[in-house]
Design an enzyme around this catalytic site. Structure first.
Site, mmCIF file in Angstrom:
data_model
loop_
_atom_site.group_PDB
_atom_site.id
_atom_site.type_symbol
_atom_site.label_atom_id
_atom_site.label_comp_id
_atom_site.label_asym_id
_atom_site.label_seq_id
_atom_site.Cartn_x
_atom_site.Cartn_y
_atom_site.Cartn_z
ATOM 1 N N ASP A 43 0.810 -1.215 0.000
ATOM 2 C CA ASP A 43 0.000 0.000 0.000
ATOM 3 C C ASP A 43 0.842 1.263 0.000
ATOM 4 O O ASP A 43 0.522 2.230 -0.703
ATOM 5 C CB ASP A 43 -0.935 0.009 1.220
ATOM 6 C CG ASP A 43 -2.188 -0.816 0.990
ATOM 7 O OD1 ASP A 43 -2.378 -1.280 -0.151
ATOM 8 O OD2 ASP A 43 -2.970 -1.007 1.942
ATOM 9 N N LEU A 44 1.903 1.308 0.808
ATOM 10 C CA LEU A 44 2.729 2.505 0.879
ATOM 11 C C LEU A 44 3.300 2.852 -0.486
ATOM 12 O O LEU A 44 3.257 4.017 -0.914
ATOM 13 C CB LEU A 44 3.862 2.315 1.888
ATOM 14 C CG LEU A 44 4.873 3.460 1.971
ATOM 15 C CD1 LEU A 44 4.204 4.740 2.440
ATOM 16 C CD2 LEU A 44 6.034 3.095 2.907
ATOM 17 N N ALA A 45 3.827 1.850 -1.182
ATOM 18 C CA ALA A 45 4.419 2.101 -2.496
ATOM 19 C C ALA A 45 3.374 2.600 -3.479
ATOM 20 O O ALA A 45 3.605 3.553 -4.230
ATOM 21 C CB ALA A 45 5.087 0.832 -3.020
ATOM 22 N N LYS A 218 6.422 18.445 4.831
ATOM 23 C CA LYS A 218 5.213 19.266 4.693
ATOM 24 C C LYS A 218 5.585 20.730 4.499
ATOM 25 O O LYS A 218 6.526 21.247 5.115
ATOM 26 C CB LYS A 218 4.305 19.095 5.916
ATOM 27 C CG LYS A 218 3.638 17.727 5.984
ATOM 28 C CD LYS A 218 2.683 17.635 7.145
ATOM 29 C CE LYS A 218 1.954 16.296 7.154
ATOM 30 N NZ LYS A 218 1.066 16.128 5.985
ATOM 31 N N HIS A 276 6.667 12.345 14.554
ATOM 32 C CA HIS A 276 6.144 13.509 13.827
ATOM 33 C C HIS A 276 6.122 14.766 14.696
ATOM 34 O O HIS A 276 6.670 15.816 14.331
ATOM 35 C CB HIS A 276 4.727 13.239 13.326
ATOM 36 C CG HIS A 276 4.626 12.104 12.356
ATOM 37 N ND1 HIS A 276 5.644 11.754 11.506
ATOM 38 C CD2 HIS A 276 3.606 11.249 12.081
ATOM 39 C CE1 HIS A 276 5.261 10.724 10.767
ATOM 40 N NE2 HIS A 276 4.034 10.407 11.093
ATOM 41 N N TRP A 512 -11.806 30.085 14.128
ATOM 42 C CA TRP A 512 -11.168 30.486 12.878
ATOM 43 C C TRP A 512 -11.922 29.874 11.718
ATOM 44 O O TRP A 512 -12.187 28.665 11.677
ATOM 45 C CB TRP A 512 -9.711 30.016 12.850
ATOM 46 C CG TRP A 512 -9.017 30.287 11.545
ATOM 47 C CD1 TRP A 512 -8.678 31.501 11.031
ATOM 48 C CD2 TRP A 512 -8.594 29.321 10.578
ATOM 49 N NE1 TRP A 512 -8.055 31.347 9.812
ATOM 50 C CE2 TRP A 512 -7.992 30.016 9.506
ATOM 51 C CE3 TRP A 512 -8.656 27.929 10.506
ATOM 52 C CZ2 TRP A 512 -7.466 29.380 8.395
ATOM 53 C CZ3 TRP A 512 -8.131 27.293 9.398
ATOM 54 C CH2 TRP A 512 -7.551 28.013 8.355
#
Length: 519
Positions: A43-45, A218, A276, A512
């Site tokens: 899946d990652l690939a 990011k 992260h 916001w």
């Protein structure tokens, strides 16, 4: 400039801004480039690696006269079968009006080799296919470049890297290179991480190893050092004298959804916070590096991590959403946290006394990742407006990337009344027509360029695990309470109580609202 830096072929799909982007990367090396995706059928690939490579190809960073992409996995399929498996993911979410031709061109660069991850036959065959490509491209010995992307579970990293080292890496150091990209999790605690690092370190030098944390790719995370060190008005404010607390938050409005078995083995702290959010904390808290060289920046990150005090039990709240154990892949008696709030304290001159609140959770009432810098109260508040809320600088990492400063202003009208408002930089509005690259695109390109700034260095990884391993071992032993919370809520009420205890003042009555895009 020659044709080797970035591909100069004129393709209809390449926009003018993409051409400008490519020119900023003229330093790309020339020579035959082979990108090998191990775990190509996973899946990652399919969802991340191949789409990232395709987008780099579309923008001209991967020149078809130089590059070839090899998929490697145990599944016995043909080149065309792999191409069909990934085709749909390349088109996902794209404007399909001008893509199909690019997709077909890109897929012709993809070949497949089947083999196991722990025997030499498959890797000898892989090496043979890569060598054929290099011979066809007239690559001289030592000038070829081989990038191995391990889209695999960490448990097979040592055996795969051993096979690469013995049978598939670049045969000479004279001008060419071999680089290895490994995905998190890098171990489960300090001991396992160090064991893995030692195994990889015996096979490859540190400059060859790229430990990827996609949060470092990011857009808004990469903007942090620019914000802090290229803007005069932040310099005198970014310290303990003005900042009351800093929150770094990751929230999802869904549960494990098919990943229960994997997630239960790691939990929310290993999955999100220890990597992260801690990486984001480093960039928020670092001192100015002496230069923008990758090693100087990574040196400063390590200094910050070494200044973090041991985590106290009273600075932690854990939770698990009701229904988590209904997942058939999760044990009925699981105490794995799906929510955690952890307060870290940095013992240095800049941040002494400022709580850094790391919070992550699943099945909550919203989906977002953001940094929230809350400033101290205004002394001598003559407008009596402190109850409305404090000044905050908020960096929205995802979704709808934005930065806004929450401040107090006069309510328009004849009365002298104050209200909370904001100065807003929303990327969707300000940079209309500009495509923000996916994190994996940026990081793969950095790997090709040999820029390790946005990758985790071994000593940095070690210190990060030193911070969290004692807490994780207490959790694993069942020594920390895990509080149930309802899906769709803010999480355990105890987490809000911990934030209040740490000095965070919640704003009431202000929300916001991202600006509406104009035509």
């Amino acid at each position: 400039m020659g044709s080797s830096g970035w591909c100069i072929e004129k393709r209809v799909s390449i926009k003018n801004d993409s051409i400008a982007d490519r020119r900023s990367f003229e330093g790309l090396e020339s020579g035959c480039l082979s990108i090998i995706v191990l775990g190509a059928s996973g899946d990652l690939a399919k969802k991340k690696t191949f789409p990232a490579l395709f987008n780099l190809y579309r923008q001209g960073f991967l020149c078809p006269s130089e590059v070839h992409i090899f998929g490697y996995a145990r599944t016995k399929i043909s080149d065309d079968e792999l191409r069909e498996r990934i085709r749909g993911y390349l088109l996902h979410g794209k404007d399909k009006s001008d893509i199909p031709e690019d997709v077909s061109e890109f897929l012709q660069l993809v070949k497949y080799v089947s083999g196991s991850y722990d025997s030499k036959e498959g890797f000898l065959l892989l090496d043979q296919k890569i060598a054929e490509h290099e011979f066809f491209k007239k690559s001289h010995e030592g000038t070829s470049r081989r990038l191995f992307y391990l889209a695999l579970p960490p448990s097979v990293y040592p055996s795969v890297c051993k096979m690469i080292k013995q049978y598939s890496m670049n045969k000479s150091d004279l001008g060419g290179w071999t680089r290895i990209v490994v995905e998190k999790p890098f171990g489960k605690d300090l001991e396992s991480a160090e064991h893995l690092s030692t195994q990889l370190g015996e096979l490859f030098d540190e400059p060859q190893i790229y430990r990827i944390d996609h949060y470092l790719g990011k857009e808004l995370v990469q903007n942090l050092l620019v914000l802090r060190f290229a803007n005069r008005f932040f310099l005198p404010l970014w310290n303990r004298d003005n900042i009351a607390n800093i929150q770094i938050v990751f929230r999802e409005d869904f549960g494990t959804e098919g990943r229960g078995g994997y997630f239960d083995e790691y939990g929310i702290i290993r999955d999100i916070i220890q990597n992260h959010l801690l990486q984001v904390l480093c960039l928020v808290a670092v001192e100015k590096p002496v230069s923008l060289k990758p090693e100087h920046i990574r040196d400063e990150k390590v200094k910050v991590l070494r200044s973090v005090l041991p985590i106290r039990d009273e600075d932690v709240v854990l939770g698990q959403y009701e229904g988590y154990t209904d997942d058939p892949t999760v044990p009925d008696n699981s105490k794995t946290p799906t929510f955690a709030t952890v307060i870290l304290h940095i013992h240095n001159e800049r941040w002494e006394g400022v709580p850094f609140i790391l919070k992550a959770g699943k099945a909550l009432n919203s989906r977002k990742a953001e940094i929230r810098v809350q400033f101290k109260d205004v002394p001598g508040d003559i407008y009596k407006c402190q109850k409305q809320g404090r000044n905050e600088f908020v960096i929205r990492l995802q979704p709808r990337e934005a930065m806004y400063m929450k401040l107090t202003v006069k309510q328009p009208g004849l009365e002298m009344q104050t209200v909370q408002s904001e100065l807003d930089l929303s990327y969707g509005q300000r940079y209309q027509g500009t495509t923000i690259p996916e994190a994996y695109e940026r990081l793969i390109l950095d790997t090709i360029r040999g820029d390790q700034q946005h990758f985790v260095r071994r000593d940095e990884l070690k210190v990060a695990w030193e911070i969290f391993t004692p807490l994780l071992h207490r959790i694993d032993k069942g020594e920390m309470p895990v509080i149930p919370y309802k899906p769709g809520s803010r999480g355990p009420e105890a987490a809000d109580e911990l934030l209040a205890k740490a000095g965070y003042v919640q704003t009431h009555g202000y929300i916001w609202i991202p600006p509406t895009l104009t035509a």
